[in-house]
Design a protein around this motif. Structure first.
Motif, PDB file in Angstrom:
ATOM      1  N   PHE A 243       0.779  -1.303  -0.053  1.00 16.63           N
ATOM      2  CA  PHE A 243      -0.155  -0.010  -0.053  1.00 16.63           C
ATOM      3  C   PHE A 243       0.990   1.324  -0.020  1.00 16.63           C
ATOM      4  CE2 PHE A 243      -1.983   3.616   2.441  1.00 16.63           C
ATOM      5  CZ  PHE A 243      -3.135   3.607   1.478  1.00 16.63           C
ATOM      6  N   LEU A 244       2.081   1.151   0.999  1.00 17.28           N
ATOM      7  CA  LEU A 244       2.928   2.445   1.141  1.00 17.28           C
ATOM      8  C   LEU A 244       3.564   2.432  -0.425  1.00 17.28           C
ATOM      9  CD1 LEU A 244       4.217   2.062   4.378  1.00 17.28           C
ATOM     10  CD2 LEU A 244       2.585   3.715   3.752  1.00 17.28           C
ATOM     11  N   GLU A 245       3.836   1.547  -0.922  1.00 17.73           N
ATOM     12  CA  GLU A 245       4.752   1.590  -2.240  1.00 17.73           C
ATOM     13  C   GLU A 245       3.686   2.265  -3.462  1.00 17.73           C
ATOM     14  OE1 GLU A 245       7.054  -0.992  -5.380  1.00 17.73           O
ATOM     15  OE2 GLU A 245       6.689  -2.050  -3.406  1.00 17.73           O
ATOM     16  N   GLN A 246       2.588   1.572  -3.447  1.00 18.66           N
ATOM     17  CA  GLN A 246       1.550   1.994  -4.491  1.00 18.66           C
ATOM     18  C   GLN A 246       1.157   3.491  -4.270  1.00 18.66           C
ATOM     19  OE1 GLN A 246       0.925   0.372  -7.365  1.00 18.66           O
ATOM     20  NE2 GLN A 246       2.360  -0.880  -6.696  1.00 18.66           N
ATOM     21  N   SER A 247       0.947   3.960  -3.034  1.00 19.37           N
ATOM     22  CA  SER A 247       0.685   5.170  -2.694  1.00 19.37           C
ATOM     23  C   SER A 247       1.567   6.147  -3.275  1.00 19.37           C
ATOM     24  CB  SER A 247       0.245   5.478  -1.222  1.00 19.37           C
ATOM     25  OG  SER A 247      -0.657   4.604  -0.639  1.00 19.37           O
ATOM     26  N   MET A 248       2.930   5.989  -2.844  1.00 17.87           N
ATOM     27  CA  MET A 248       4.220   6.850  -3.134  1.00 17.87           C
ATOM     28  C   MET A 248       4.040   7.070  -5.036  1.00 17.87           C
ATOM     29  SD  MET A 248       5.368   8.233  -0.627  1.00 17.87           S
ATOM     30  CE  MET A 248       6.670   8.882  -1.496  1.00 17.87           C
ATOM     31  N   LYS A 249       4.042   5.803  -5.490  1.00 15.01           N
ATOM     32  CA  LYS A 249       4.019   5.721  -6.826  1.00 15.01           C
ATOM     33  C   LYS A 249       2.894   6.830  -7.361  1.00 15.01           C
ATOM     34  CE  LYS A 249       6.356   1.355  -7.883  1.00 15.01           C
ATOM     35  NZ  LYS A 249       6.050  -0.014  -8.426  1.00 15.01           N
TER      36      LYS A 249
ATOM     37  N   THR B 276       1.226  11.628 -10.033  1.00 16.68           N
ATOM     38  CA  THR B 276       0.303  13.022 -10.005  1.00 16.68           C
ATOM     39  C   THR B 276       1.434  14.172 -10.058  1.00 16.68           C
ATOM     40  OG1 THR B 276      -1.344  11.562  -8.789  1.00 16.68           O
ATOM     41  CG2 THR B 276      -1.375  14.195  -8.795  1.00 16.68           C
ATOM     42  N   ARG B 277       2.306  14.115  -9.086  1.00 16.69           N
ATOM     43  CA  ARG B 277       3.234  15.276  -9.207  1.00 16.69           C
ATOM     44  C   ARG B 277       3.891  15.431 -10.451  1.00 16.69           C
ATOM     45  NH1 ARG B 277       8.423  15.743  -8.390  1.00 16.69           N
ATOM     46  NH2 ARG B 277       8.810  13.481  -7.925  1.00 16.69           N
TER      47      ARG B 277
END
Length: 162
Positions: free
Chosen positions: A93-99, A104-105
């Motif tokens: 989850f953390l990995e996908q959230s950061m990606k 987006t950025r």
């Protein structure tokens, strides 16, 4: 794997970049990260992979400077996840959230930049909603059994029960 730069870490904590035949610093490794250059840090004697430990060291040093990314609460939550039955899912989850956040950025167009600057709370709310949707999908995939290979198996099982 030829594209991956090998950085050897020696017992004296010096880092040697085999691609440029020179000693480098953690700052140089950070520059490799920032330029999306694939690399691997290995122990010079044992060839053990030290990449994660080196990246954690860079994060630790960066966290001591300026405004940290990881609040005390985030770090406490991360520590509590170790050994938990959901540890693997939390990592994904953390990995996908950061990606998602990075994409987006990076892909932000001028209207997105304008929205971010005009209403950063709305932008962050949108990101949170996307993360929540991603987590729901991961939970469904994690807790739901594998779909059956084909309908014939179901029909065979139903006829066997009769």
């Amino acid at each position: 794997m030829n594209d991956v730069r090998i950085i050897k870490k020696y017992p004296n904590r010096r880092l040697y970049d085999t691609a440029i035949s020179s000693y480098i610093t953690l700052h140089d490794i950070k520059e490799l990260v920032m330029s999306y250059t694939p690399f691997k840090v290995v122990d010079a004697k044992t060839s053990d992979d030290l990449t994660r430990a080196t990246l954690l060291q860079i994060i630790s040093e960066e966290e001591e400077k300026g405004t940290p990314i990881f609040s005390t609460d985030i770090l406490l939550h991360c520590i509590r996840m170790y050994g938990d039955s959901m540890q693997a899912m939390a990592g994904r989850f953390l990995e996908q959230s950061m990606k998602l956040f990075e994409n987006t950025r990076r892909d932000a167009t001028d209207p997105m930049k304008a929205m971010w600057q005009a209403n950063p709370l709305q932008f962050m709310q949108s990101m949170a909603e996307q993360n929540l949707n991603m987590l729901r999908t991961m939970q469904r995939n994690f807790f739901n059994p594998e779909p059956r290979a084909n309908k014939n198996e179901e029909a065979t099982e139903e006829s066997d029960k009769s």
